[in-house]
Motif scaffolding. Structure first.
Motif, PDB file in Angstrom:
ATOM      1  N   LEU A 315      34.178  38.772  39.705  1.00  0.00           N
ATOM      2  CA  LEU A 315      35.518  38.762  39.117  1.00  0.00           C
ATOM      3  C   LEU A 315      36.626  38.648  40.163  1.00  0.00           C
ATOM      4  O   LEU A 315      37.799  38.546  39.821  1.00  0.00           O
ATOM      5  CB  LEU A 315      35.721  40.049  38.300  1.00  0.00           C
ATOM      6  N   MET A 316      36.238  38.649  41.443  1.00  0.00           N
ATOM      7  CA  MET A 316      37.218  38.650  42.522  1.00  0.00           C
ATOM      8  C   MET A 316      38.154  37.459  42.470  1.00  0.00           C
ATOM      9  O   MET A 316      39.324  37.547  42.857  1.00  0.00           O
ATOM     10  CB  MET A 316      36.499  38.687  43.865  1.00  0.00           C
ATOM     11  N   VAL A 317      37.686  36.330  41.967  1.00  0.00           N
ATOM     12  CA  VAL A 317      38.496  35.116  41.974  1.00  0.00           C
ATOM     13  C   VAL A 317      39.756  35.271  41.142  1.00  0.00           C
ATOM     14  O   VAL A 317      40.765  34.594  41.393  1.00  0.00           O
ATOM     15  CB  VAL A 317      37.654  33.915  41.474  1.00  0.00           C
ATOM     16  N   ILE A 373      39.178  31.432  37.234  1.00  0.00           N
ATOM     17  CA  ILE A 373      40.295  30.818  37.966  1.00  0.00           C
ATOM     18  C   ILE A 373      41.505  30.663  37.052  1.00  0.00           C
ATOM     19  O   ILE A 373      42.646  30.974  37.441  1.00  0.00           O
ATOM     20  CB  ILE A 373      39.875  29.457  38.550  1.00  0.00           C
ATOM     21  N   LEU A 374      41.280  30.193  35.839  1.00  0.00           N
ATOM     22  CA  LEU A 374      42.384  30.005  34.889  1.00  0.00           C
ATOM     23  C   LEU A 374      43.059  31.331  34.555  1.00  0.00           C
ATOM     24  O   LEU A 374      44.295  31.385  34.401  1.00  0.00           O
ATOM     25  CB  LEU A 374      41.868  29.342  33.612  1.00  0.00           C
ATOM     26  N   LEU A 375      42.291  32.409  34.469  1.00  0.00           N
ATOM     27  CA  LEU A 375      42.895  33.708  34.172  1.00  0.00           C
ATOM     28  C   LEU A 375      43.719  34.217  35.346  1.00  0.00           C
ATOM     29  O   LEU A 375      44.771  34.842  35.156  1.00  0.00           O
ATOM     30  CB  LEU A 375      41.808  34.716  33.804  1.00  0.00           C
ATOM     31  N   GLY A 376      43.272  33.960  36.572  1.00  0.00           N
ATOM     32  CA  GLY A 376      44.090  34.304  37.726  1.00  0.00           C
ATOM     33  C   GLY A 376      45.408  33.543  37.724  1.00  0.00           C
ATOM     34  O   GLY A 376      46.476  34.104  38.012  1.00  0.00           O
ATOM     35  N   LEU A 377      45.351  32.247  37.393  1.00  0.00           N
ATOM     36  CA  LEU A 377      46.570  31.442  37.287  1.00  0.00           C
ATOM     37  C   LEU A 377      47.467  31.958  36.169  1.00  0.00           C
ATOM     38  O   LEU A 377      48.703  32.010  36.310  1.00  0.00           O
ATOM     39  CB  LEU A 377      46.199  29.981  37.031  1.00  0.00           C
TER      40      LEU A 377
END
Length: 464
Positions: A315-317, A373-377
């Protein structure tokens, strides 16, 4: 601090003060998300069911959300530095108590009190920012750094939680004790002192504390969340009864706010369209992600048998927001305006949840990666602009109130997302792929509603 800063840049001392306040919101964010990764280990040692397990998080966020309006009011009445330091100490003590818990109810009680402490500490810190930096580029920059730090704490906490839980889940409670002590030392040294109120002011302030409003709001949220969580396990009549009781308490809260001389919420503040939209967006953004994190952690650890460390690293990303929020997001807000950037964040969130729907018992990590990645964005784009929109145009005297309303929305959204997801999962006899897919529809639906709330064509935000 107004006299020590220039119109466009922050001084070294201004950055130092901001660093202390960012440390506190980072602590709050990392505390919640570390807990999420540790839940399966806590369940295994303390023997909690899925429904009981969500209360380890919900007890914190509901007490936080229920008392944060009182916390914002207390910051305005009794002094922002005073409230920040006092409740940071309470946070430290009860976080340590949670680490020593041997029974589920002790852990949940410790989490409840820690949430109350955060409810007083966080709005005090945010209102120090909004009253110390003039409205405009300076305040926007400070708020975006602050919000980016909060988002980073929330996402990076999943990694830290995995690392600490791999040693012992109790370190998820002890690590915040160490962080709190460091932040406390910085706060005592750097935060500007305020004039102490005289006896008359203290008496007037105590008379202005709307304790009835705080209690009725917290009790209403507890009942409503309990209604959702327990719905699969209790008779329909009991579900209806607790739902009605929760709504009655909400009505009582509104009645109290209309009658008391110093309400937690001056209802007139809700006439601000940008504030209401920002708070709806905050509710949906954090609610969807809290539900997704609960699903993701149980899916990886209990269905796929991944370790806590593997889960945290996987989940780090999502922590990409800690880099993008303070760097890319300010430029995007300046170029496109708050509402368009928030809309983009919800679009990324909806896409991320949708792409996670094909999960299976042998799903590879590269297949999960686009969603993460999309959730981080999504977080990097939406969290900061929502914070700006919720406090933009509000008078200095009510910055604590506006900050408290926003934090209430974040916390009640988190508890609601967890409650609905936990109820969907608990409705099944065991955790299955189909059950996780059904539960994923909850954050996906919340993100879709977020798109409607933030639709750029419907309004223009204050900063635009």
């Amino acid at each position: 601090m107004h006299s020590t800063v220039t119109p466009d840049r922050l001084t070294g001392r201004s950055w130092a003060v901001l660093l202390v306040l960012c440390g506190a919101i980072f602590l709050e964010g990392i505390d919640v998300s570390m807990m999420g990764v540790a839940l399966p280990s806590i369940r295994a040692e303390l023997g909690l069911s899925t429904s009981e397990l969500q209360w380890v998080v919900s007890a914190y966020v509901l007490s936080y959300g229920g008392f944060v309006l009182l916390g914002g009011r207390a910051a305005d009445l009794f002094g922002r530095r005073r409230m920040f330091v006092t409740w940071l100490i309470v946070f430290l003590v009860f976080s340590g108590l949670g680490g020593f818990a041997t029974e589920g109810w002790v852990l949940i009680l410790a989490r409840f009190v820690t949430g109350v402490a955060a409810a007083f500490m966080t709005p005090a810190g945010l209102s120090i920012i909004t009253t110390s930096y003039p409205e405009g580029p300076q305040r926007n920059k400070a708020l975006l750094v602050y919000a980016g730090t909060a988002a980073a704490g929330f996402s990076l906490g999943m990694v830290a939680g995995g690392l600490l839980t791999a040693i012992d889940w109790r370190w998820v409670f002890f690590a915040p004790v160490v962080m709190s002590a460091l932040i406390l030392a910085g706060a005592l040294t750097l935060l500007p002192r305020e004039a102490a109120p005289d006896a008359r002011d203290r008496g007037a302030g105590l008379a202005d504390v709307d304790l009835g409003g705080a209690i009725s709001l917290t009790a209403a949220m507890l009942l409503l969340v309990a209604t959702v969580v327990r719905a699969p396990d209790v008779p329909v009549t009991q579900t209806v009864g607790t739902a009605i009781a929760g709504l009655v308490l909400l009505a009582a809260f509104v009645a109290i706010e209309r009658r008391v001389s110093a309400p937690l919420i001056r209802l007139g503040i809700l006439r601000s369209g940008s504030l209401v939209r920002a708070n709806l967006g905050a509710f949906l953004l954090v609610g969807s992600f809290a539900g997704f994190q609960f699903i993701g952690v149980l899916y990886l650890q209990e269905l796929r048998s991944w370790t806590e460390l593997q889960t945290g690293l996987a989940l780090m990303v999502i922590g990409i927001d800690s880099i993008l929020a303070p760097t890319l997001t300010p430029w995007l807000v300046k170029r496109f305006g708050n509402s368009r950037v928030v809309f983009g964040g919800f679009a990324f969130a909806a896409a991320g949840y949708a792409l996670f729907l094909p999960l299976s018992t042998d799903w590879s990590y590269p297949a999960m990666l686009p969603s993460l990645i999309l959730l981080g964005l999504a977080f990097s784009l939406a969290y900061g602009p929502l914070t700006i929109a919720a406090t933009d145009g509000i008078s200095e005297q009510e910055q604590g109130l506006a900050s408290g309303v926003l934090t209430t929305s974040f916390q009640f959204g988190s508890a609601s997302g967890l409650a609905v997801v936990a109820a969907v999962l608990a409705a099944r006899d065991e955790l299955t792929v189909d059950g996780f897919r059904s539960a994923l529809l909850v954050p996906l639906g919340a993100a879709a509603l977020g798109l409607l709330v933030s639709w750029p064509g419907r309004h223009r935000s204050v900063s635009e």
